[in-house]
Design an enzyme around this catalytic site. Structure first.
Site, PDB file in Angstrom:
ATOM      1  N   LYS A 200       0.863  -1.177   0.000  1.00 21.20           N
ATOM      2  CA  LYS A 200       0.000   0.000   0.000  1.00 21.20           C
ATOM      3  C   LYS A 200       0.899   1.227   0.000  1.00 21.20           C
ATOM      4  O   LYS A 200       1.690   1.443   0.918  1.00 21.20           O
ATOM      5  CB  LYS A 200      -0.900   0.000   1.228  1.00 21.20           C
ATOM      6  N   ARG A 210     -10.489  10.116   1.617  1.00 22.85           N
ATOM      7  CA  ARG A 210     -10.363  10.758   2.933  1.00 22.85           C
ATOM      8  C   ARG A 210     -11.408  11.838   3.098  1.00 22.85           C
ATOM      9  O   ARG A 210     -11.911  12.077   4.197  1.00 22.85           O
ATOM     10  CB  ARG A 210      -8.946  11.300   3.116  1.00 22.85           C
ATOM     11  N   LYS A 222       1.445   9.953   5.721  1.00 20.66           N
ATOM     12  CA  LYS A 222       1.480   8.540   6.106  1.00 20.66           C
ATOM     13  C   LYS A 222       2.753   7.849   5.634  1.00 20.66           C
ATOM     14  O   LYS A 222       2.806   6.629   5.524  1.00 20.66           O
ATOM     15  CB  LYS A 222       0.222   7.843   5.580  1.00 20.66           C
ATOM     16  N   GLU A 238       7.662  -7.125   1.390  1.00 21.36           N
ATOM     17  CA  GLU A 238       6.389  -7.153   2.138  1.00 21.36           C
ATOM     18  C   GLU A 238       5.619  -8.430   1.805  1.00 21.36           C
ATOM     19  O   GLU A 238       4.997  -9.038   2.671  1.00 21.36           O
ATOM     20  CB  GLU A 238       5.532  -5.927   1.787  1.00 21.36           C
ATOM     21  N   LYS A 253      -2.060  -1.476  -3.923  1.00 26.78           N
ATOM     22  CA  LYS A 253      -2.926  -0.298  -3.884  1.00 26.78           C
ATOM     23  C   LYS A 253      -2.109   0.963  -3.953  1.00 26.78           C
ATOM     24  O   LYS A 253      -1.144   1.066  -3.184  1.00 26.78           O
ATOM     25  CB  LYS A 253      -3.717  -0.352  -2.578  1.00 26.78           C
ATOM     26  N   SER A 279      -9.903   5.792  -4.937  1.00 25.45           N
ATOM     27  CA  SER A 279     -10.817   6.910  -5.162  1.00 25.45           C
ATOM     28  C   SER A 279     -10.291   7.913  -6.197  1.00 25.45           C
ATOM     29  O   SER A 279     -11.047   8.404  -7.032  1.00 25.45           O
ATOM     30  CB  SER A 279     -11.101   7.617  -3.837  1.00 25.45           C
ATOM     31  N   TYR A 318     -14.729   1.273  -7.377  1.00 23.76           N
ATOM     32  CA  TYR A 318     -16.004   1.981  -7.211  1.00 23.76           C
ATOM     33  C   TYR A 318     -16.861   1.847  -8.471  1.00 23.76           C
ATOM     34  O   TYR A 318     -18.027   2.194  -8.451  1.00 23.76           O
ATOM     35  CB  TYR A 318     -15.749   3.460  -6.866  1.00 23.76           C
TER      36      TYR A 318
HETATM   37  C1  PBG Z   1      -7.439   3.576   5.325  1.00 23.29           C
HETATM   38  C2  PBG Z   1      -7.745   3.386   3.898  1.00 23.29           C
HETATM   39  C3  PBG Z   1      -7.536   4.336   2.888  1.00 23.29           C
HETATM   40  C4  PBG Z   1      -8.071   3.801   1.727  1.00 23.29           C
HETATM   41  C5  PBG Z   1      -8.573   2.534   2.028  1.00 23.29           C
HETATM   42  N1  PBG Z   1      -8.340   2.275   3.391  1.00 23.29           N
HETATM   43  C6  PBG Z   1      -6.992   5.721   2.943  1.00 23.29           C
HETATM   44  C7  PBG Z   1      -5.647   5.962   3.454  1.00 23.29           C
HETATM   45  O1  PBG Z   1      -4.824   5.064   3.622  1.00 23.29           O
HETATM   46  O2  PBG Z   1      -5.391   7.129   3.732  1.00 23.29           O
HETATM   47  C8  PBG Z   1      -8.110   4.520   0.410  1.00 23.29           C
HETATM   48  C9  PBG Z   1      -9.075   4.031  -0.591  1.00 23.29           C
HETATM   49  C10 PBG Z   1      -9.332   4.966  -1.711  1.00 23.29           C
HETATM   50  O3  PBG Z   1      -8.674   6.003  -1.890  1.00 23.29           O
HETATM   51  O4  PBG Z   1     -10.236   4.640  -2.487  1.00 23.29           O
HETATM   52  N2  PBG Z   1      -6.656   2.714   5.988  1.00 23.29           N
END
Ligand code: PBG
Length: 331
Positions: A200, A210, A222, A238, A253, A279, A318
């Protein structure tokens, strides 16, 4: 006819000459059962269209039931739940994450009862619950690893008890997959799977998500736990750890900008790989289509096929319901 003659041993166009032949030689399939629908939910009684993600909705519990029913009719097998927690209930410890009366466990119980065949996936991370907006516990500006993992085990066990079929840790703490496996087994949930967010990335493409959950970090970013977008070998590290710790499925992701990572992981593991079209990828495509610059159906199906071709077995998107509808029309 001219007498010009090209002496070719192979004419690749022969395999493209008709819809029938193209279907016979197609290397990659895309099916509704390979799509996972992410859904947002909130405490309100009304469903709310999302400003930060046009075309998506934050569902009430009742609205969520309708969405689940529609998704199943479309041929989608699985949903992943994301809650919006009211600001007043967020705490530095994120305790709501393992409250059996929280929004997620209530939704799990209701969904399990009404749709026992639907595969329920839950996100494990503290960001929607924690007043710092980080996936882990923050002390003196630092996101703690081991204390966070302990909190996540409570969250996961509670979710399993409420009916989750698959637990998906998205927090990127070290050692969490092994700790979750152990905690789930200890509590008798040996049959609950772990879908690890293995690679991720600290991505700009999470912005609209968010916004949908009001879950942006209050301070900083993050980058001390999510991966550097510049790294691919690190994803294999990982992956090795997640396999060793007992992950049943692994994830990359975002998806589109990381197809090489998906492909490299495909070569390195026999586990199912999921990819999350996040997203920002959704919005980038969606807004171009809305403006009339791209054909939505063609562009979305192409983007999903590309993710499958790179090596993903499953795609969180989505567009899941829209894509399932197009695939059905296509026959
Ligand atoms: C949180 C999480 C996030 C997403 C899925 N789980 C956001 C982040 O890590 O800040 C993002 C999904 C998306 O952008 O569609 N743990």
């Amino acid at each position: 006819m001219s007498d010009f003659f090209l002496d070719l041993p192979m004419r690749p166009r022969r395999n493209r000459k008709s819809a029938g032949v193209r279907a016979m030689v197609r290397e990659t399939t895309l099916e509704a059962s390979q799509l996972i629908l992410p859904v947002f939910l909130h405490e309100d009684a009304e469903d709310q269209p999302l400003e930060s993600m046009p075309g998506c909705t934050r569902w009430s519990l009742e609205g969520l039931m309708g969405e689940a029913e529609g998704a199943l009719e479309d041929g989608i097998r699985a949903m992943v739940l994301f809650p919006k927690v009211p600001e007043a209930r967020k705490t530095p410890g994120g305790e709501e994450a393992w409250d059996p009366q929280g929004l997620v466990p209530r939704a799990l119980r209701a969904l399990k009862q009404r749709f026992p065949e639907l595969v329920l996936i839950t996100d494990v991370a503290l960001d929607p619950y924690n007043s710092d907006g980080h996936d882990g516990l923050v002390v003196d500006g630092e996101v703690l690893n081991d204390a966070t993992v302990e909190a996540l085990t409570r969250q996961a066990v509670m979710q399993a008890e409420a009916g989750a079929d698959i637990i998906a840790p998205s927090d990127m703490m070290d050692g969490r997959v092994g700790a979750l496996r152990e905690a789930l087994d200890l509590h008798g949930h040996t049959g609950v799977s772990i879908l690890s967010y293995t690679a991720k990335y600290a991505s700009a493409f999470y912005g609209p998500f968010r916004g949908a959950l009001d879950s942006a970090p209050k301070d900083g970013d993050k980058k001390t736990y999510q991966m550097d977008p510049a790294n691919a070998r690190e994803a294999l590290r990982e992956l090795a750890l997640d396999e060793h710790e007992g992950a049943d499925m692994v994830m990359v992701k975002p998806a589109g900008p990381y197809l090489d990572v998906i492909a490299r992981m495909r070569d390195a593991t026999t586990l199912p790989i999921a990819a999350y079209q996040v997203s920002g990828e959704y919005l980038a495509l969606r807004s171009a289509c809305e403006a009339g610059w791209l054909d939505e159906r063609e562009a979305v199906l192409e983007s999903l096929t590309g993710i499958r071709r790179a090596g993903a077995d499953l795609i969180l998107t989505y567009f899941a319901r829209a894509a399932a509808g197009w695939l059905r029309e296509q026959g």
